[in-house]
Design a protein around this motif. Structure first.
Motif, short mmCIF file in Angstrom:
data_model
loop_
_atom_site.label_atom_id
_atom_site.label_comp_id
_atom_site.label_asym_id
_atom_site.label_seq_id
_atom_site.Cartn_x
_atom_site.Cartn_y
_atom_site.Cartn_z
N GLN A 104 -84.28 -86.42 22.06
CA GLN A 104 -84.37 -87.62 21.24
C GLN A 104 -84.13 -87.28 19.78
O GLN A 104 -83.47 -88.01 19.05
N LEU B 193 -80.33 -86.47 19.29
CA LEU B 193 -79.51 -87.67 19.41
C LEU B 193 -79.66 -88.55 18.18
O LEU B 193 -78.67 -89.08 17.65
N SER B 194 -80.89 -88.73 17.72
CA SER B 194 -81.11 -89.55 16.53
C SER B 194 -80.38 -88.97 15.34
O SER B 194 -79.72 -89.69 14.58
N ALA C 143 -76.51 -89.14 15.60
CA ALA C 143 -75.99 -90.49 15.44
C ALA C 143 -75.87 -90.88 13.98
O ALA C 143 -75.06 -91.74 13.62
N ARG D 29 -73.21 -87.73 27.62
CA ARG D 29 -72.79 -88.47 26.43
C ARG D 29 -71.66 -87.73 25.71
O ARG D 29 -71.57 -86.51 25.74
N THR E 209 -72.00 -84.57 22.19
CA THR E 209 -73.35 -84.04 22.00
C THR E 209 -73.41 -82.53 22.14
O THR E 209 -74.25 -81.88 21.54
N ARG F 196 -80.93 -101.29 22.56
CA ARG F 196 -80.72 -99.86 22.79
C ARG F 196 -81.26 -99.09 21.60
O ARG F 196 -81.59 -99.69 20.57
N TYR G 187 -79.99 -95.27 17.26
CA TYR G 187 -78.92 -94.32 16.98
C TYR G 187 -77.67 -94.57 17.82
O TYR G 187 -76.69 -93.86 17.67
N GLU G 188 -77.72 -95.56 18.70
CA GLU G 188 -76.53 -95.88 19.49
C GLU G 188 -75.81 -97.06 18.87
O GLU G 188 -76.43 -98.03 18.44
N GLY H 251 -75.45 -102.21 19.23
CA GLY H 251 -76.65 -102.88 19.68
C GLY H 251 -76.56 -104.39 19.55
O GLY H 251 -75.89 -104.91 18.66
#
Lengths: 381, 583
Positions: A106, A109-110, A113, A136, A139, B56, B59-60, B63
């Motif tokens: 998590q 990914l955060s 992004a 994904r 990544t 979601r 960070y995606e 949304g």
């Protein structure tokens, strides 16, 4: 205004002084240690490709630091960092945090992004999360390790993700409270069946609501469908915990009599320190072995050093350090010894047929729900 | 004939201050404080609310906004039971805190009690101990296999309590929070006018009647205020529910967030955001209720210009019962658990099944000082606490001056913003700031993310209400005539403060420094999301060690934190005592 009385302040100072004194004194008898790991400084194994030296040169330009997002204890990391720095002396600072197994992903990914993540490497044994992460785009960094051909077949867990270690799950029990040694889940069920009332709420297992607990419990049940017979009698007596550490502490203190699916890695040092009170055994009716995945994050700030690190932990030298740190190495050319635990040692203990390797594959949501509902139903939740 | 006029006396012009863009410097300062508070308070809230409507993770990309997260929260995620558990836990904690603290405040402050001064000090000690540490200690002693539990079970044949239950959790949390209630009540009692009691005595009322009819009613404002504070702290606390409730399936708000955010197979950030938004709604409502209740508190004001010193009441033989009750609270609630914890830090194994002396060792401390990352966590905690305390105290002082001593148009908004973090659970501050930093403009967030500054901001935000609450009463006690005298002489608002009020509020500022330092040192829940490998603190390191089964080292680290706090508070106490004598 609050006043603080001298006696309590003196106590505080005394505790602090005593702590410092014992720390400097290095109190306690030194544990018996295996022979030191032999490290070839600054050079790669002879079977590495010829242009590997360019990678080494690139690493020297990266500032000598690495950042690892992991769910691995500092004690486990220590020999690995020590030997890696010995091999590549310009790497002087390796920072590894110890997050929950899913939190590792998590966090990455955060950060990815939003454009920048300081993570070079990702290390976790959350199989489901790894499968999701790898699926994904953007990544993971694509990397084929030259060590790949030297590893057993299960060494590459999924594309570009390798096993740093293969950690077995055990049964841990309190020797003063459980009358006989449980050798497997069936064995444990038979012991408990003699007096179920006495053992109510005295057994612990992992919470299947968490990634770790789900992966190991599901892997076991899938490989041993007939185990539900034993689970039906054991689970009603059990309480779930979210970490092996709390399981071990409570088994040692006597709050639990025994626990199954307790990770062996944190158990080894606790067993050693418990004066015989805590013991573990691997399951003769199926021991789950959970790989600990290591992968390089896409856009890692230090890509060359990251590759050196991956190759190192997969190498004979690195696996030797992995074993010394308390995890379980799995290369065939790392022998077991006192203080060193290996996959081969596990196979020897329970037999190859009884080793259940957890897979790094995504389990469909419906199956997750079905399994967790069944498991939690038996727990009484 | 010539007439001489007297010589013209020179006239001094009034002082002039620069006015950038046409605004006075006081306006600049006041607007800056308002904006700073607004940014700090809204930073964690906006991403949380936004996430709660997204389908979601933040960070995606791509949304879509909707209310599905809220629907799913109450239908699939089992949040209804979480709400019920939280209500029961918070309610019981509040009741128990009041039952412990209100009687003790009354007997310590208003009656002749042997060792009253000692008790007054001892009563506040649990406040300085993190409830995470208190939780560890209570498990060691009163848990199913605790030392005290084993002895009681041996004597009685059964164990009359169950620590892993909502009442068990509530009692532990109440022990940690009772000092807050005690402090509010004790301060109110010390300031009340004795003439009301004197009037009752003249009418022939005995000591007990005076306590019941006069003293207790006067405690309604502090009881209300403290109750709401305790409720909101119970709603957001993570330690005790995590240690006690999680193994037996008791989920409250904080553990729900922790589990879904950090431990779930498939973390559902939408549900996480929705739950956070609801919790924020609850806690904001509590603070609003508090403000409304205190607005009517004027009729309980009992401080008058000619207040006389109250005479302690004599309870007769009842005082020994009071002494026993207070001793029971301090010893059973704090000393035994903490003592057990300190002892644990010197053993390899700590269980009634085996003599602790069999495995005495200093290894637990050695481990802390051997691994650089653990030493770093202590250093980090000290840095965050020290730097944070200064920054929070300065910001609190500015906020108090703007809110209570200025005619700034938005002075009320400043006060609300300064107290708002009281309604923000630590975990939500952590999650929200994490997201806010991730999306901050100009790449500003990436500079702060994962550094100590993220922790200083997160912890500081949590400590701000304490700092404000510590300074505000003292400022309000300073008469307005001092300000007016300065204004008559031509000073502006800023000069008035620097020349006159600064000296007078110095003791309150020092008090805020101490209070916020201790608060920041024991804080940890925002760090669960904000800390990184380079910015671990004592709290997150303790959680790490606990999860890994290194409970001896947890005890060692806890003991070190207690030692640091005790040393700091002791030294601060000596310094302040010396200052009082000089004054």
């Amino acid at each position: 205004m609050i006043t603080f009385h001298p006696p309590l302040r003196a106590l505080g100072a005394a505790v602090l002084a005593l702590g410092l004194l014992t720390a400097c004194g290095g109190g306690g008898e030194a544990a018996k240690e295996p022979p030191p790991n032999q490290i070839a400084t600054g050079q790669a194994p002879s079977y590495y490709p010829a242009d590997y030296s360019q990678l080494i040169e690139a690493s020297k330009k990266e500032g000598g630091t690495l950042t690892i997002y992991s769910n691995t204890d500092q004690e486990n990391w220590a020999p690995i960092f020590r030997d890696f720095s010995k091999k590549y002396p310009w790497v002087t600072k390796i920072a590894a945090n110890n997050l929950d197994s899913d939190e590792v992903f998590q966090r990455v990914l955060s950060e990815q992004a939003t454009g920048s993540s300081p993570a070079d490497l990702v290390v976790s044994n959350a199989a489901q999360a790894w499968a999701d992460f790898g699926a994904r785009q953007g990544t993971l960094m694509e990397y084929a390790s030259p060590e790949k051909d030297k590893l057993p077949g299960f060494g590459e867990l999924m594309p570009h993700v390798y096993a740093m270690s293969i950690d077995p799950l055990s049964i841990a029990y309190n020797t003063s409270l459980l009358p006989e040694k449980p050798t497997g889940l069936k064995s444990l069920a038979a012991i408990l069946a003699k007096d179920p009332a006495q053992y109510k709420s005295k057994i612990t297992t992992r919470d299947v609501g968490g990634a770790f607990g789900f992966t190991v419990s599901h892997a076991f049940a899938a490989a041993r469908p007939d185990s539900w017979t034993s689970l039906q009698s054991v689970l009603p007596l059990a309480r779930p915990e979210t970490s092996s550490g709390t399981q071990l502490e409570k088994i040692t203190s006597g709050e639990y009599v025994a626990g199954f699916f307790v990770s062996a890695a944190p158990a080894y040092p606790v067993v050693e320190k418990s004066g015989g009170l805590l013991a573990i055994s691997f399951l003769d009716d199926g021991t789950v072995a959970l790989p600990r995945g290591i992968g390089i994050a896409a856009k890692a700030p230090h890509p060359a050093t990251s590759k050196l690190f991956v190759d190192f932990v997969l190498s004979q030298e690195g696996q030797r350090a992995v074993a010394e740190g308390g995890l379980t190495s799995y290369r065939d050319d790392v022998p077991a010894a006192e203080g060193l635990h290996t996959y081969q040692e596990l196979v020897k203990a329970v037999g190859q047929d009884n080793v259940i390797l957890a897979k790094y594959e995504k389990v469909p949501d419906a199956e997750v729900k079905s399994f967790t509902d069944k498991w939690n139903g038996l727990l009484g939740r | 004939m010539t007439t001489l006029s007297p010589p013209r006396r020179p006239v001094h012009p009034p002082p002039r201050y620069r006015r950038p863009l046409g605004l006075s410097r006081e306006s600049w300062l006041q607007y800056t404080v308002l904006l700073l508070l607004a940014v700090l308070v809204l930073a964690p809230v906006v991403p949380t609310l936004y996430q709660s409507f997204l389908d979601r993770p933040l960070y995606e990309a791509g949304g879509v906004l909707g209310v599905d997260n809220y629907v799913r929260l109450f239908t699939e995620a089992g949040f209804g039971r979480v709400v019920l558990n939280t209500a029961l836990f918070a309610g019981l904690t509040t009741v128990l805190s009041l039952l412990i603290a209100v009687p003790m405040a009354v007997v310590v402050v208003r009656t002749k009690l042997p060792g009253g001064r000692l008790f007054a000090a001892a009563m506040q000690w649990p406040f300085f101990i993190s409830s995470l540490i208190l939780g560890f200690g209570w498990i060691t002693m009163y848990g199913p296999a605790g030392f005290v539990s084993v002895e009681v079970r041996r004597l009685l044949g059964f164990l009359p309590w169950n620590l892993y239950s909502i009442p068990g959790m509530a009692l532990t949390e109440a022990v940690a929070l009772a000092p807050i209630v005690y402090t509010f009540c004790a301060n109110a009692l010390r300031q009340s006018d004795a003439s009301l009691e004197a009037a009752a005595r003249v009418c022939g009322a005995g000591p007990l009647r005076i306590l019941r009819s006069v003293v207790l009613p006067l405690l309604r404002p502090p009881v209300v205020y403290a109750s709401i504070l305790v409720i909101s702290m119970s709603v957001e606390t993570l330690s005790v529910p995590l240690l006690f409730g999680q193994p037996v399936g008791i989920d409250v708000f904080s553990t729900f967030l922790y589990r879904n955010g950090l431990q779930s197979i498939n973390p559902d950030y939408g549900v996480l955001g929705a739950a956070s938004a609801i919790i924020l709604l609850v806690t904001v409502s509590l603070v609003a209720l508090q403000a409304k209740l205190l607005k009517n508190a004027q009729r309980f004001v009992s401080v008058r210009g000619k207040a006389t010193r109250p005479r302690p009441l004599d309870l007769g033989w009842l005082k020994w019962i009071s002494v026993a009750a207070i001793a029971l609270y301090v010893v059973m609630g704090a000393l035994i658990p903490i003592g057990g914890l300190v002892f644990r830090s010197f053993t390899q194994v700590f269980t009634p099944l085996q003599s602790p002396f069999k495995t005495l060792t200093g290894d637990n401390y050695e481990r802390i000082f051997t691994y650089p990352v653990y030493v770093q966590s202590i250093v980090n905690s000290l840095l965050v606490a020290a730097i944070g305390a200064v920054l929070v105290s300065v910001l609190s002082l500015l906020a108090v001056m703007v809110a209570r001593r200025s005619d700034f148009r938005f002075h009320r908004a400043v006060e609300y913003l300064a107290l708002a973090p009281q309604a923000m659970p630590g975990i939500i501050v952590g999650i929200g700031l994490f997201w806010a930093l991730a999306f901050a403009p100009f790449g500003l967030g990436s500079l702060i993310q994962g550094t100590l500054w993220a922790l200083i901001i997160g912890f500081g935000l949590r400590a701000l209400p304490s700092g404000f609450g510590s300074i505000a009463p003292s400022v309000m006690q300073i008469g307005r005539e001092l300000d007016n005298a300065a204004r008559v002489s031509g000073a502006d608002w800023v000069r008035t403060f620097t020349r006159i009020l600064a000296a007078l509020v110095r003791p309150a500022f020092a008090g805020a420094l101490i209070l916020t330092f201790v608060t920041l040192l024991k804080e940890y829940s925002p760090a669960v999301f904000l800390a990184s490998a380079d910015s671990n603190i004592i709290g997150t390191t303790m959680l790490e060690l606990w999860v890994q089964g290194n409970t001896g080292s947890v005890a060692a680290l806890a003991s070190l934190q207690i030692a640091i706090t005790a040393t700091f508070v002791g030294l601060a106490g000596l310094l302040l005592k010396g200052r009082d004598k000089d004054a």
